[in-house]
Design an enzyme around this catalytic site. Structure first.
Site, PDB file in Angstrom:
ATOM      1  N   GLY A 136      -5.140   6.944  -0.615  1.00  0.00           N
ATOM      2  CA  GLY A 136      -5.684   6.310  -1.809  1.00  0.00           C
ATOM      3  C   GLY A 136      -7.182   6.586  -1.929  1.00  0.00           C
ATOM      4  O   GLY A 136      -7.688   7.605  -1.445  1.00  0.00           O
ATOM      5  N   ASP A 152       0.674   9.707   3.625  1.00  0.00           N
ATOM      6  CA  ASP A 152       1.006   8.532   2.806  1.00  0.00           C
ATOM      7  C   ASP A 152       2.515   8.323   2.854  1.00  0.00           C
ATOM      8  O   ASP A 152       3.226   9.051   3.578  1.00  0.00           O
ATOM      9  CB  ASP A 152       0.460   8.686   1.369  1.00  0.00           C
ATOM     10  CG  ASP A 152       0.088   7.348   0.736  1.00  0.00           C
ATOM     11  OD1 ASP A 152       0.989   6.523   0.522  1.00  0.00           O
ATOM     12  OD2 ASP A 152      -1.111   7.127   0.460  1.00  0.00           O
ATOM     13  N   ASN A 197      -7.902  -3.926   5.173  1.00  0.00           N
ATOM     14  CA  ASN A 197      -8.310  -5.334   5.209  1.00  0.00           C
ATOM     15  C   ASN A 197      -7.129  -6.292   5.358  1.00  0.00           C
ATOM     16  O   ASN A 197      -6.019  -5.935   4.976  1.00  0.00           O
ATOM     17  CB  ASN A 197      -9.057  -5.669   3.911  1.00  0.00           C
ATOM     18  CG  ASN A 197     -10.538  -5.381   4.041  1.00  0.00           C
ATOM     19  OD1 ASN A 197     -11.143  -5.662   5.059  1.00  0.00           O
ATOM     20  ND2 ASN A 197     -11.118  -4.843   2.982  1.00  0.00           N
ATOM     21  N   HIS A 237     -15.716  -9.288   8.745  1.00  0.00           N
ATOM     22  CA  HIS A 237     -15.998  -8.627   7.460  1.00  0.00           C
ATOM     23  C   HIS A 237     -15.549  -9.543   6.313  1.00  0.00           C
ATOM     24  O   HIS A 237     -14.611  -9.249   5.585  1.00  0.00           O
ATOM     25  CB  HIS A 237     -15.236  -7.291   7.425  1.00  0.00           C
ATOM     26  CG  HIS A 237     -15.561  -6.432   6.250  1.00  0.00           C
ATOM     27  ND1 HIS A 237     -16.832  -6.108   5.882  1.00  0.00           N
ATOM     28  CD2 HIS A 237     -14.744  -5.817   5.356  1.00  0.00           C
ATOM     29  CE1 HIS A 237     -16.791  -5.334   4.812  1.00  0.00           C
ATOM     30  NE2 HIS A 237     -15.535  -5.157   4.467  1.00  0.00           N
TER      31      HIS A 237
HETATM   32  N1  NAI Z   1     -13.113  -2.460   6.146  1.00  0.00           N
HETATM   33  C1  NAI Z   1     -13.779  -2.099   5.071  1.00  0.00           C
HETATM   34  O1  NAI Z   1     -15.006  -2.056   5.087  1.00  0.00           O
HETATM   35  C2  NAI Z   1     -13.054  -1.708   3.831  1.00  0.00           C
HETATM   36  C3  NAI Z   1     -11.700  -1.893   3.749  1.00  0.00           C
HETATM   37  N2  NAI Z   1     -11.004  -1.460   2.649  1.00  0.00           N
HETATM   38  C4  NAI Z   1      -9.557  -1.665   2.668  1.00  0.00           C
HETATM   39  O2  NAI Z   1      -8.932  -0.382   2.866  1.00  0.00           O
HETATM   40  C5  NAI Z   1      -7.613  -0.427   2.319  1.00  0.00           C
HETATM   41  C6  NAI Z   1      -7.371   0.798   1.439  1.00  0.00           C
HETATM   42  O3  NAI Z   1      -8.183   0.731   0.292  1.00  0.00           O
HETATM   43  P1  NAI Z   1      -8.019   1.844  -0.853  1.00  0.00           P
HETATM   44  O4  NAI Z   1      -7.956   3.186  -0.256  1.00  0.00           O
HETATM   45  O5  NAI Z   1      -9.031   1.546  -1.882  1.00  0.00           O
HETATM   46  O6  NAI Z   1      -6.570   1.436  -1.415  1.00  0.00           O
HETATM   47  P2  NAI Z   1      -5.565   2.384  -2.232  1.00  0.00           P
HETATM   48  O7  NAI Z   1      -4.551   1.479  -2.840  1.00  0.00           O
HETATM   49  O8  NAI Z   1      -6.322   3.295  -3.120  1.00  0.00           O
HETATM   50  O9  NAI Z   1      -4.859   3.272  -1.096  1.00  0.00           O
HETATM   51  C7  NAI Z   1      -4.040   2.752  -0.099  1.00  0.00           C
HETATM   52  C8  NAI Z   1      -2.987   3.781   0.190  1.00  0.00           C
HETATM   53  O10 NAI Z   1      -2.214   3.348   1.319  1.00  0.00           O
HETATM   54  C9  NAI Z   1      -0.917   3.853   1.122  1.00  0.00           C
HETATM   55  N3  NAI Z   1       0.060   3.251   2.025  1.00  0.00           N
HETATM   56  C10 NAI Z   1       0.699   2.084   1.930  1.00  0.00           C
HETATM   57  N4  NAI Z   1       1.544   1.922   2.961  1.00  0.00           N
HETATM   58  C11 NAI Z   1       1.447   3.023   3.734  1.00  0.00           C
HETATM   59  C12 NAI Z   1       2.063   3.444   4.941  1.00  0.00           C
HETATM   60  N5  NAI Z   1       2.974   2.703   5.569  1.00  0.00           N
HETATM   61  N6  NAI Z   1       1.713   4.658   5.452  1.00  0.00           N
HETATM   62  C13 NAI Z   1       0.792   5.420   4.835  1.00  0.00           C
HETATM   63  N7  NAI Z   1       0.177   5.067   3.690  1.00  0.00           N
HETATM   64  C14 NAI Z   1       0.503   3.875   3.151  1.00  0.00           C
HETATM   65  C15 NAI Z   1      -0.655   3.569  -0.355  1.00  0.00           C
HETATM   66  O11 NAI Z   1       0.469   4.308  -0.853  1.00  0.00           O
HETATM   67  C16 NAI Z   1      -1.981   3.989  -0.963  1.00  0.00           C
HETATM   68  O12 NAI Z   1      -1.985   5.358  -1.350  1.00  0.00           O
HETATM   69  C17 NAI Z   1      -7.493  -1.778   1.609  1.00  0.00           C
HETATM   70  O13 NAI Z   1      -6.826  -2.693   2.443  1.00  0.00           O
HETATM   71  C18 NAI Z   1      -8.943  -2.189   1.406  1.00  0.00           C
HETATM   72  O14 NAI Z   1      -9.101  -3.568   1.289  1.00  0.00           O
HETATM   73  C19 NAI Z   1     -11.613  -0.821   1.614  1.00  0.00           C
HETATM   74  C20 NAI Z   1     -12.973  -0.619   1.637  1.00  0.00           C
HETATM   75  C21 NAI Z   1     -13.815  -1.082   2.739  1.00  0.00           C
HETATM   76  O1  OAA Z   2     -14.301  -5.816  -0.717  1.00  0.00           O
HETATM   77  C1  OAA Z   2     -13.214  -5.276  -0.447  1.00  0.00           C
HETATM   78  O2  OAA Z   2     -12.105  -5.751  -0.685  1.00  0.00           O
HETATM   79  C2  OAA Z   2     -13.266  -3.930   0.236  1.00  0.00           C
HETATM   80  C3  OAA Z   2     -14.219  -4.053   1.341  1.00  0.00           C
HETATM   81  O3  OAA Z   2     -13.901  -4.550   2.401  1.00  0.00           O
HETATM   82  C4  OAA Z   2     -15.623  -3.786   1.054  1.00  0.00           C
HETATM   83  O4  OAA Z   2     -15.940  -3.060   0.110  1.00  0.00           O
HETATM   84  O5  OAA Z   2     -16.464  -4.327   1.793  1.00  0.00           O
END
Ligand code: NAI
Ligand code: OAA
Length: 312
Positions: free
Chosen positions: A14, A36, A125, A180
């Site tokens: 994603g 994915d 997250n 976080h």
């Molecule tokens: N820790 C941090 O600082 C941050 C955490 N995040 C988290 O990262 C995660 C991903 O965010 P995005 O990429 O924006 O979401 P997104 O929705 O764009 O992408 C997530 C992808 O994971 C895939 N997916 C789901 N189940 C799967 C599996 N079993 N195996 C492989 N792929 C699978 C989905 O099909 C999707 O393509 C979210 O939980 C978000 O909250 C996002 C930004 C910062």
């Molecule tokens: O805010 C969210 O859900 C994604 C994240 O963890 C960040 O951008 O810090």
């Protein structure tokens, strides 16, 4: 002697996964496998091919493939997990816990099966709890399972400080501890601009406002995007962590680490300063905290524990 490139698998193609894959390849940190679920296989292959076609233009050597088959991750050196759902306006990161825990468990099992010697960096997250889940499900040693939060939270803090002072971001350092979530703990006492303590350069009121904006920095982007969360700065943060491990840099960075007594907590993953290098988390650095800072960290750790309780 046969030299080989690193193999890096990015799970989840994603916003964050795809952006990270591109940044890893642009920095030539290794060959990238973007993974994915089966019904996302074609878009994942399409993204990977599109990135690969950028390589002659930008002049980077790295293969990038997209797949829904975990066999392709075999013997990865590093696995970055971004799989899962992202929050929408009005949600907290903790609202994602049940859905993402199921995903994390299945992904961690696949990694343990196909890349048992790898290092895992978790982004999904609520990331402190998801890192804990990846640790338990993979059965990997604690130093090889690491979560990303502090590099991003600190980057937000540094951005706001540099804007406030109209100085280069390069000269601003910061430190954000804890989970976080909105009760993370930016440590002003350990933050500087060109070696000068921030307290000497910025008024208390303005510093308080910067701390508040840092704490809700993820939510600010969620509100603006409307349908998803941040990905450029998160991908940059993952890339810096990957580089520290793959190049054995021994960087001092905030990262989510498994604690066994450090800072007074046990059996929890929480954001703390670490030395990140070729052995993963090589050290946890214990800073002296004031009573006020420790109370803020306790509150943040309590929030993480409450999420872990949901998982029990
Ligand atoms: N820790 C941090 O600082 C941050 C955490 N995040 C988290 O990262 C995660 C991903 O965010 P995005 O990429 O924006 O979401 P997104 O929705 O764009 O992408 C997530 C992808 O994971 C895939 N997916 C789901 N189940 C799967 C599996 N079993 N195996 C492989 N792929 C699978 C989905 O099909 C999707 O393509 C979210 O939980 C978000 O909250 C996002 C930004 C910062
Ligand atoms: O805010 C969210 O859900 C994604 C994240 O963890 C960040 O951008 O810090």
């Amino acid at each position: 002697m046969t030299l080989k490139r690193n193999k890096i698998s990015v799970i989840g193609s994603g916003f964050t996964g795809a952006t990270t894959a591109l940044m890893l390849a642009q920095k030539e940190l290794g060959d990238v496998v973007l993974v994915d679920i089966p019904n996302m296989e074609d878009p994942t292959k399409g993204k990977a091919l599109d990135m690969l076609e950028a390589s002659p233009v930008q002049g980077f050597d790295a293969s990038i493939i997209g797949t829904a088959n975990y066999e392709e991750t075999k013997d990865s050196d590093l696995v970055i997990i971004t799989a899962g759902i992202a929050r929408k306006p009005g949600m907290s990161r903790d609202d994602l816990v049940n859905t993402n825990a199921k995903i994390m468990k299945s992904v961690a099992k696949e990694i343990a099966n196909y890349a048992p010697e790898s290092y895992i960096v978790v982004l999904s997250n609520p990331v402190d709890a998801m890192t804990y889940t990846a640790f338990k499900e993979s059965g990997f040693p604690k130093e090889r399972v690491i979560g990303q939060s502090g590099v991003l939270d600190t980057a937000r803090f540094r951005t706001f400080v540099a804007q406030e002072l109209n100085l280069s971001v390069k000269d601003v350092t910061g430190f954000v501890l804890g989970g976080h979530g909105d009760d993370m703990v930016p440590l002003i006492r350990y933050s500087y601009a060109g070696g000068i303590p921030l307290e000497k350069l910025i008024s208390k009121d303005r510093l308080d406002a910067i701390v508040a904006r840092t704490r809700t920095g993820g939510g600010e982007i969620v509100g603006l995007l409307g349908n998803g969360s941040a990905y450029y700065a998160p991908a940059a943060s993952l890339t810096v962590m990957a580089e520290a491990i793959l190049k054995d840099q021994r960087r001092v960075l905030p990262a989510i680490a498994y604690l066994e007594g450090e800072y007074g907590y046990s059996d929890i993953y929480l954001g703390v300063p670490v030395v990140l290098g070729g052995k993963g988390i090589e050290e946890i650095i214990e800073l002296d905290l004031t009573d006020e800072e420790k109370a803020a960290l306790d509150k943040s750790a309590e929030s993480v524990k409450n999420v872990l309780k949901v998982l029990e």
